[in-house]
Design a protein around this motif. Structure first.
Motif, PDB file in Angstrom:
ATOM      1  N   ILE A 200       1.014  -1.184  -0.102  1.00  0.00           N
ATOM      2  CA  ILE A 200      -0.126  -0.149   0.040  1.00  0.00           C
ATOM      3  C   ILE A 200       0.774   1.047  -0.124  1.00  0.00           C
ATOM      4  O   ILE A 200       1.749   1.388   0.829  1.00  0.00           O
ATOM      5  CB  ILE A 200      -0.881  -0.014   1.222  1.00  0.00           C
ATOM      6  CG1 ILE A 200      -1.743  -1.181   1.401  1.00  0.00           C
ATOM      7  CG2 ILE A 200      -1.787   1.126   1.354  1.00  0.00           C
ATOM      8  CD1 ILE A 200      -2.461  -1.365   2.922  1.00  0.00           C
ATOM      9  N   LYS A 201       0.510   1.964  -1.035  1.00  0.00           N
ATOM     10  CA  LYS A 201       1.333   3.341  -0.872  1.00  0.00           C
ATOM     11  C   LYS A 201       0.457   4.575  -0.288  1.00  0.00           C
ATOM     12  O   LYS A 201      -0.466   4.929  -1.294  1.00  0.00           O
ATOM     13  CB  LYS A 201       2.056   3.795  -2.290  1.00  0.00           C
ATOM     14  CG  LYS A 201       2.941   2.682  -2.777  1.00  0.00           C
ATOM     15  CD  LYS A 201       3.443   2.977  -3.890  1.00  0.00           C
ATOM     16  CE  LYS A 201       4.870   3.735  -4.038  1.00  0.00           C
ATOM     17  NZ  LYS A 201       5.362   4.253  -5.182  1.00  0.00           N
ATOM     18  N   ILE A 202       0.819   4.910   0.722  1.00  0.00           N
ATOM     19  CA  ILE A 202       0.032   6.231   1.170  1.00  0.00           C
ATOM     20  C   ILE A 202       0.343   7.329   0.488  1.00  0.00           C
ATOM     21  O   ILE A 202       1.515   7.705   0.312  1.00  0.00           O
ATOM     22  CB  ILE A 202       0.161   6.385   2.902  1.00  0.00           C
ATOM     23  CG1 ILE A 202      -0.752   7.516   3.731  1.00  0.00           C
ATOM     24  CG2 ILE A 202       1.675   6.512   3.221  1.00  0.00           C
ATOM     25  CD1 ILE A 202      -1.001   7.230   4.759  1.00  0.00           C
ATOM     26  N   ASP A 203      -0.777   7.869   0.321  1.00  0.00           N
ATOM     27  CA  ASP A 203      -0.501   9.249  -0.776  1.00  0.00           C
ATOM     28  C   ASP A 203       0.316  10.418  -0.025  1.00  0.00           C
ATOM     29  O   ASP A 203       0.114  10.464   1.030  1.00  0.00           O
ATOM     30  CB  ASP A 203      -1.983   9.810  -1.194  1.00  0.00           C
ATOM     31  CG  ASP A 203      -1.753  10.640  -2.102  1.00  0.00           C
ATOM     32  OD1 ASP A 203      -1.618  10.298  -3.416  1.00  0.00           O
ATOM     33  OD2 ASP A 203      -1.757  11.856  -2.166  1.00  0.00           O
ATOM     34  N   GLN A 204       1.053  10.915  -0.981  1.00  0.00           N
ATOM     35  CA  GLN A 204       2.009  12.069  -0.399  1.00  0.00           C
ATOM     36  C   GLN A 204       1.056  13.015   0.157  1.00  0.00           C
ATOM     37  O   GLN A 204       1.758  14.042   0.973  1.00  0.00           O
ATOM     38  CB  GLN A 204       2.952  12.513  -1.622  1.00  0.00           C
ATOM     39  CG  GLN A 204       2.159  12.910  -2.888  1.00  0.00           C
ATOM     40  CD  GLN A 204       3.133  13.157  -3.841  1.00  0.00           C
ATOM     41  OE1 GLN A 204       3.735  14.369  -3.875  1.00  0.00           O
ATOM     42  NE2 GLN A 204       3.519  12.284  -4.796  1.00  0.00           N
ATOM     43  N   PHE A 205      -0.220  13.298  -0.222  1.00  0.00           N
ATOM     44  CA  PHE A 205      -0.882  14.374   0.339  1.00  0.00           C
ATOM     45  C   PHE A 205      -0.911  14.487   1.980  1.00  0.00           C
ATOM     46  O   PHE A 205      -0.660  15.249   2.708  1.00  0.00           O
ATOM     47  CB  PHE A 205      -2.201  14.158  -0.060  1.00  0.00           C
ATOM     48  CG  PHE A 205      -3.282  15.285   0.406  1.00  0.00           C
ATOM     49  CD1 PHE A 205      -3.395  16.561   0.052  1.00  0.00           C
ATOM     50  CD2 PHE A 205      -4.106  14.951   1.573  1.00  0.00           C
ATOM     51  CE1 PHE A 205      -4.175  17.325   0.728  1.00  0.00           C
ATOM     52  CE2 PHE A 205      -5.155  15.742   2.262  1.00  0.00           C
ATOM     53  CZ  PHE A 205      -4.885  16.977   1.741  1.00  0.00           C
ATOM     54  N   PHE A 206      -1.193  13.130   2.403  1.00  0.00           N
ATOM     55  CA  PHE A 206      -1.024  13.154   3.799  1.00  0.00           C
ATOM     56  C   PHE A 206       0.332  13.243   4.625  1.00  0.00           C
ATOM     57  O   PHE A 206       0.581  13.480   5.656  1.00  0.00           O
ATOM     58  CB  PHE A 206      -1.370  11.633   4.329  1.00  0.00           C
ATOM     59  CG  PHE A 206      -2.967  11.402   3.605  1.00  0.00           C
ATOM     60  CD1 PHE A 206      -4.066  12.261   4.124  1.00  0.00           C
ATOM     61  CD2 PHE A 206      -3.147  10.528   2.586  1.00  0.00           C
ATOM     62  CE1 PHE A 206      -5.207  12.002   3.746  1.00  0.00           C
ATOM     63  CE2 PHE A 206      -4.382  10.152   2.190  1.00  0.00           C
ATOM     64  CZ  PHE A 206      -5.396  10.785   2.771  1.00  0.00           C
ATOM     65  N   VAL A 207       1.511  12.636   3.758  1.00  0.00           N
ATOM     66  CA  VAL A 207       2.689  12.803   4.291  1.00  0.00           C
ATOM     67  C   VAL A 207       3.182  14.292   4.211  1.00  0.00           C
ATOM     68  O   VAL A 207       3.783  14.734   5.295  1.00  0.00           O
ATOM     69  CB  VAL A 207       3.726  11.890   3.394  1.00  0.00           C
ATOM     70  CG1 VAL A 207       5.175  12.107   3.827  1.00  0.00           C
ATOM     71  CG2 VAL A 207       3.197  10.581   3.428  1.00  0.00           C
ATOM     72  N   ARG A 208       2.940  15.037   3.088  1.00  0.00           N
ATOM     73  CA  ARG A 208       3.666  16.164   3.182  1.00  0.00           C
ATOM     74  C   ARG A 208       2.886  17.236   3.938  1.00  0.00           C
ATOM     75  O   ARG A 208       3.586  18.331   4.539  1.00  0.00           O
ATOM     76  CB  ARG A 208       3.399  16.762   1.678  1.00  0.00           C
ATOM     77  CG  ARG A 208       4.583  16.687   0.550  1.00  0.00           C
ATOM     78  CD  ARG A 208       4.348  17.423  -0.690  1.00  0.00           C
ATOM     79  NE  ARG A 208       3.479  16.582  -1.569  1.00  0.00           N
ATOM     80  CZ  ARG A 208       2.558  17.313  -2.284  1.00  0.00           C
ATOM     81  NH1 ARG A 208       2.734  18.392  -2.401  1.00  0.00           N
ATOM     82  NH2 ARG A 208       1.838  16.540  -3.191  1.00  0.00           N
ATOM     83  N   ASN A 209       1.850  17.068   4.520  1.00  0.00           N
ATOM     84  CA  ASN A 209       1.102  18.011   5.094  1.00  0.00           C
ATOM     85  C   ASN A 209       1.164  17.553   6.744  1.00  0.00           C
ATOM     86  O   ASN A 209       0.620  18.084   7.529  1.00  0.00           O
ATOM     87  CB  ASN A 209      -0.426  18.210   4.872  1.00  0.00           C
ATOM     88  CG  ASN A 209      -0.542  18.696   3.498  1.00  0.00           C
ATOM     89  OD1 ASN A 209       0.323  19.526   3.077  1.00  0.00           O
ATOM     90  ND2 ASN A 209      -1.632  18.247   2.890  1.00  0.00           N
ATOM     91  N   LEU A 210       2.066  16.424   6.898  1.00  0.00           N
ATOM     92  CA  LEU A 210       2.288  15.906   8.313  1.00  0.00           C
ATOM     93  C   LEU A 210       2.305  17.063   9.376  1.00  0.00           C
ATOM     94  O   LEU A 210       1.768  16.791  10.440  1.00  0.00           O
ATOM     95  CB  LEU A 210       3.676  15.000   8.383  1.00  0.00           C
ATOM     96  CG  LEU A 210       3.650  13.856   8.909  1.00  0.00           C
ATOM     97  CD1 LEU A 210       2.250  13.161   9.201  1.00  0.00           C
ATOM     98  CD2 LEU A 210       4.691  12.953   8.520  1.00  0.00           C
ATOM     99  N   PHE A 211       3.046  18.258   9.145  1.00  0.00           N
ATOM    100  CA  PHE A 211       2.969  18.998  10.162  1.00  0.00           C
ATOM    101  C   PHE A 211       2.131  20.311  10.063  1.00  0.00           C
ATOM    102  O   PHE A 211       2.191  21.195  11.023  1.00  0.00           O
ATOM    103  CB  PHE A 211       4.708  19.699  10.152  1.00  0.00           C
ATOM    104  CG  PHE A 211       5.493  18.643  10.405  1.00  0.00           C
ATOM    105  CD1 PHE A 211       5.684  18.036  11.819  1.00  0.00           C
ATOM    106  CD2 PHE A 211       6.309  17.927   9.461  1.00  0.00           C
ATOM    107  CE1 PHE A 211       6.603  16.999  12.083  1.00  0.00           C
ATOM    108  CE2 PHE A 211       6.999  16.973   9.725  1.00  0.00           C
ATOM    109  CZ  PHE A 211       7.419  16.382  11.088  1.00  0.00           C
ATOM    110  N   GLU A 212       1.388  20.111   8.875  1.00  0.00           N
ATOM    111  CA  GLU A 212       0.561  21.397   8.739  1.00  0.00           C
ATOM    112  C   GLU A 212      -0.902  20.981   9.414  1.00  0.00           C
ATOM    113  O   GLU A 212      -1.755  21.791   9.887  1.00  0.00           O
ATOM    114  CB  GLU A 212       0.282  22.070   7.624  1.00  0.00           C
ATOM    115  CG  GLU A 212       1.768  22.722   7.191  1.00  0.00           C
ATOM    116  CD  GLU A 212       2.762  22.230   5.882  1.00  0.00           C
ATOM    117  OE1 GLU A 212       1.900  22.194   4.650  1.00  0.00           O
ATOM    118  OE2 GLU A 212       3.751  22.011   6.113  1.00  0.00           O
ATOM    119  N   GLN A 213      -1.368  19.905   8.927  1.00  0.00           N
ATOM    120  CA  GLN A 213      -2.674  19.902   9.165  1.00  0.00           C
ATOM    121  C   GLN A 213      -2.782  18.641  10.328  1.00  0.00           C
ATOM    122  O   GLN A 213      -2.360  17.543  10.373  1.00  0.00           O
ATOM    123  CB  GLN A 213      -3.326  18.941   7.978  1.00  0.00           C
ATOM    124  CG  GLN A 213      -3.805  19.893   6.955  1.00  0.00           C
ATOM    125  CD  GLN A 213      -4.342  19.572   5.651  1.00  0.00           C
ATOM    126  OE1 GLN A 213      -4.284  18.506   5.600  1.00  0.00           O
ATOM    127  NE2 GLN A 213      -4.375  20.440   4.764  1.00  0.00           N
TER     128      GLN A 213
END
Ligand code: C2E
Ligand code: MG
Ligand code: MG
Ligand code: MG
Length: 292
Positions: A200-213
């Motif tokens: 499973i590849k978790i989408d980069q959307f969740f990773v990139r915003n790790l510290f913002e959202q």
């Protein structure tokens, strides 16, 4: 009056449609030429075990080297041709290209797996497993375990039962599957349960915003647990900074892909990159610690 307006509207609409159809046809013509002229190339982005620095594989990503426009990313032309047979030709080409690259790297001492992105239209062909078998047969020295196929959930939904059979047949040959952009589509636990996707590849959307959202760490934590429960390998896309990697490792997601690890690169750059890659100390230090 209303009738006239309606007619005007439809004329306008038709005009728009025509323009779009024309643009699409023009793009297809240009892409055919591009393939013939070898303007299309695969770049390779590494996937690593973050704590140990072990390089686990590469994802093949399409690049168009346009004679006038320079390098064009796939997002600018693939969506336009996704619903045409070009996307099938492209996938067939990419599988062979990637398999040949894996053979060549193996001869040079790098034993690795290459992931190829395959469109739904291609995967849904009744003879898809046969096509994979042919690709493996066409490339001298090719091995099934050096090929992984990345698919989007959207390509499964239409025809779940068939796609499941296709995946089973390919898995029987030793080819693995990864569910790409996990979490952005209609991910349902029922689908995941039925599909033989090893990764499973978790989408980069969740990773990139790790510290913002605020909620993203919780989402990643949940996906880590889902992957564990279903016994799937989990990969995080979009690891741009060391801090992303730290948080992911601490949360139990050890495999990462992203600009902070390695950008997609030309095939010639891969062996030197592998020789020079070292695990980050801060990632190694976190291994085995629990996240609360
Ligand atoms: P994807 O399969 O989800 O690939 C990941 C995309 O994220 C790639 O974009 C990659 O360059 C980019 N990326 C990787 N790490 C980072 C990061 O740390 N930060 C950011 N901002 N981006 C990162 P790319 O190469 O432009 O490809 C876009 C999409 O086009 C791919 O998404 C895939 O769906 C599609 N695609 C690419 N190559 C092919 C192909 O050969 N065949 C098909 N059918 N689709 C392809
Ligand atoms: Mg992908
Ligand atoms: Mg993705
Ligand atoms: Mg994507």
């Amino acid at each position: 009056q209303a009738k006239q307006e309606a007619r005007g509207y439809f004329r306008l609409f038709d005009g728009e449609q025509d323009k779009r159809t024309h643009a699409r046809r023009e793009m297809l013509r240009r892409l055919d030429l591009a393939m013939e002229n070898k303007e299309l190339r695969l770049y390779y982005q590494p996937k690593v075990d973050m704590p140990s620095g072990r390089v686990l594989g590469f994802e093949a990503l399409l690049r168009w080297f346009h004679p006038e426009r320079g390098m064009v990313p796939p997002g600018e032309f693939l969506p336009v041709v996704e619903s045409s047979d070009f996307i099938i030709r492209l996938g067939e080409w990419a599988m062979r290209e990637a398999l040949a690259q894996a053979v060549s790297w193996r001869r040079a001492g790098l034993e690795t797996c290459i992931s190829v992105n395959i469109a739904g239209r291609h995967l849904q062909l009744p003879d898809f497993p046969e096509r994979v078998r042919h690709a493996l047969a066409d490339v001298p020295g090719a091995r099934a375990d050096s090929l992984e196929i990345e698919i989007l959930e959207s390509s499964i939904l239409d025809d779940m039962a068939h796609v499941r059979e296709v995946m089973r047949a390919c898995a029987g040959m030793g080819v693995r599957f990864a569910l790409d952009d996990f979490g952005t589509g209609y991910s349902s636990l029922a689908y995941l349960h039925q599909l033989p996707a090893a990764t499973i590849k978790i989408d980069q959307f969740f990773v990139r915003n790790l510290f913002e959202q605020r909620e993203d760490p919780a989402i990643i934590q949940a996906v880590v647990q889902i992957a564990q429960v279903f016994g799937r390998e989990l990969v995080a896309e979009g690891v741009e900074d060391p801090e992303h990697g730290m948080l992911l490792v601490a949360m139990g997601c050890h495999i990462g892909q992203g600009f902070g690890i390695g950008r997609p690169m030309a095939a010639e750059a891969v062996l030197p990159w592998v020789a020079g890659y070292r695990a980050r100390r801060e990632w190694t230090a976190l291994q085995g610690l629990a996240w609360h």
